[in-house]
Design an enzyme around this catalytic site. Structure first.
Site, PDB file in Angstrom:
ATOM      1  N   ASP A  41       1.008  -1.325   0.003  1.00 34.02           N
ATOM      2  CA  ASP A  41      -0.003   0.027  -0.094  1.00 34.02           C
ATOM      3  C   ASP A  41       0.824   1.189  -0.056  1.00 34.02           C
ATOM      4  OD1 ASP A  41      -3.367   0.972   1.089  1.00 34.02           O
ATOM      5  OD2 ASP A  41      -1.529   2.346   1.166  1.00 34.02           O
ATOM      6  N   ASP A 135      -3.671   2.332  -5.352  1.00 34.59           N
ATOM      7  CA  ASP A 135      -2.503   2.382  -4.576  1.00 34.59           C
ATOM      8  C   ASP A 135      -2.236   1.165  -3.798  1.00 34.59           C
ATOM      9  OD1 ASP A 135      -4.069   2.707  -2.228  1.00 34.59           O
ATOM     10  OD2 ASP A 135      -2.200   3.996  -1.239  1.00 34.59           O
ATOM     11  N   GLU A 136      -2.911   0.031  -3.968  1.00 34.70           N
ATOM     12  CA  GLU A 136      -2.712  -1.025  -3.374  1.00 34.70           C
ATOM     13  C   GLU A 136      -2.988  -2.390  -3.841  1.00 34.70           C
ATOM     14  OE1 GLU A 136      -5.296  -1.929   0.099  1.00 34.70           O
ATOM     15  OE2 GLU A 136      -6.485  -0.087  -0.640  1.00 34.70           O
TER      16      GLU A 136
END
Ligand code: TTP
Ligand code: MG
Length: 386
Positions: A41, A135-136
């Protein structure tokens, strides 16, 4: 105890510093080389990208979001977070807490490009990458999945280092034996963290945590549990599976397992979209061809917008209709050249609609494109243009 240097990424036996490079950024854990499910993340993602692209921002508190009265914070960098601003906070409030913050408007296209390059790095380690958002992502680094014959912890440390060096942002990584705990681990020592949750410690570690830390337990479920006097995961651990299913229905079994640190969900690699479409259901059935035609336009605009954001175009235009009697029909038209343009979608879907709008009542209309391709292959200049 098995250890790993986070700077030079070599494994070693144990010790406070790396025998090869002397770094103190060392992670030690009894199960370090037995765990293979990772979660990565990005740290303050949008803000990190903005700092990368304007290094003068690095020491400053940066808030990404639309400035002005009604905007909200999408993310605050870690410098700004010390003063209180958080994601989803109204901008005016964030600026009350941190008046010297620099506000940067979001640039989604840029964040998408950063996310794509991060994904490309992940895919060099394993094909089993499951993105959860820009983002993860989860990564399966088990021996069956990985493309490089190294321990998962080493691969993960290398990925983390490669993202910093090549992409220019930092991420936090979690390593465990299932998705739920890998995600919990990555959240444990942000930013730039590398955290491990092993099998031996999971149950005891979960026990004091609030029930809301469990995957799928939102505010409403947590409130219901609290009414029943259940506030911690440890309390859930004392209840039998039967008790939990009686109280929470089908979710009861998942709760029973998760409270014990078990999660059977597999990592599901992202399947590329096969089509992009948008539809609307009318408040009242429509028969009038002109009204149906008018309903197409906003849908075509939305589809074109989504295609543009995804960098895609499509070759086959699809019109979808549902009659007042709930009968679905789809009509397709294959174009000579792929398109991502709203006017083109509208023209083709309109022609398809003309043949169907014969006075029947419709309750739903939709427009889409399939046979997707990169936007760069779409809409060649018209032979007769200019
Ligand atoms: P998060 O991973 O939740 O947050 P983050 O990366 O900014 O910070 P960290 O992980 O270090 O705690 O979300 C990723 C991005 O998604 C974030 O940079 C901005 C966006 N986002 C919103 O737009 N609105 C929100 O409410 C949240 C939580 C995130
Ligand atoms: Mg993040």
């Amino acid at each position: 105890m098995p250890a790993l240097c986070r700077d030079c990424c070599v494994p070693f036996r144990s010790g406070p510093d790396c025998p090869r490079c002397g770094s103190l950024r060392v992670v030690e854990h009894p199960e370090l080389f037995d765990l293979s499910i990772a979660h990565v993340d990005c740290d303050a993602f949008y803000a990190s990208v903005e700092k990368r692209d304007d290094p003068s921002l690095i020491p400053k508190p940066v808030i990404v979001g639309h400035p002005g009265g009604r905007g909200v914070v999408t993310t605050a960098c870690y410098v700004a977070r010390k003063f209180g601003p958080r994601s989803a906070m109204p901008m005016f409030k964030a600026l009350e807490l941190c008046p010297h913050a620099v506000v940067v408007p979001p640039d989604m296209a840029k964040y998408r490009r950063v996310s794509d390059s991060m994904r490309a790095l992940f895919l060099r380690a394993t094909p089993l990458v499951e993105p959860l958002s820009l983002d993860e992502a989860y990564l399966d680094l088990s021996a069956e999945a990985r493309l490089v014959d190294r321990p998962p912890a080493v691969l993960l440390a290398r990925l983390q280092r490669a993202i910093e060096r090549r992409i220019g942002i930092t991420v936090s990584a979690g390593l465990s034996y299932n998705k739920f705990l890998a995600k919990m681990a990555s959240d444990r020592n942000k930013p730039r963290g590398f955290s491990i949750i092993g099998k031996a410690e999971a149950v005891a570690m979960l026990a004091p945590m609030p029930v809301g830390a469990l995957f799928g337990v939102g505010a409403a479920t947590a409130a219901r549990m609290e009414e029943a006097g259940i506030t911690t995961i440890g309390h859930l651990q004392t209840l039998s599976e039967a008790e939990l299913t009686t109280r929470f229905g089908r979710f009861g079994r998942a709760l029973f397992l998760m409270a014990r640190g078990e999660d059977g969900r597999r990592i599901q690699p992202d399947r590329p979209a096969k089509s992009v479409s948008n539809e609307t259901t009318f408040a009242r059935d429509i028969r009038d061809p002109a009204q149906l035609m008018a309903a197409l336009e906003p849908l075509a605009i939305k589809v074109a917008g989504r295609l543009e954001r995804a960098g895609l175009a499509g070759r086959t235009v699809v019109l979808k209709l549902k009659t007042g009697g709930f009968k679905s029909l789809t009509r397709n038209h294959r174009l000579p050249d792929p398109t991502g343009r709203a006017d083109m979608l509208l023209r083709v879907a309109g022609a398809l609609l003309e043949r169907e709008a014969d006075g029947r009542a419709f309750r739903l209309i939709g427009v889409g494109v399939s046979d997707l391709c990169p936007a760069t292959e779409a809409d060649p200049p018209d032979l007769f243009d200019g």
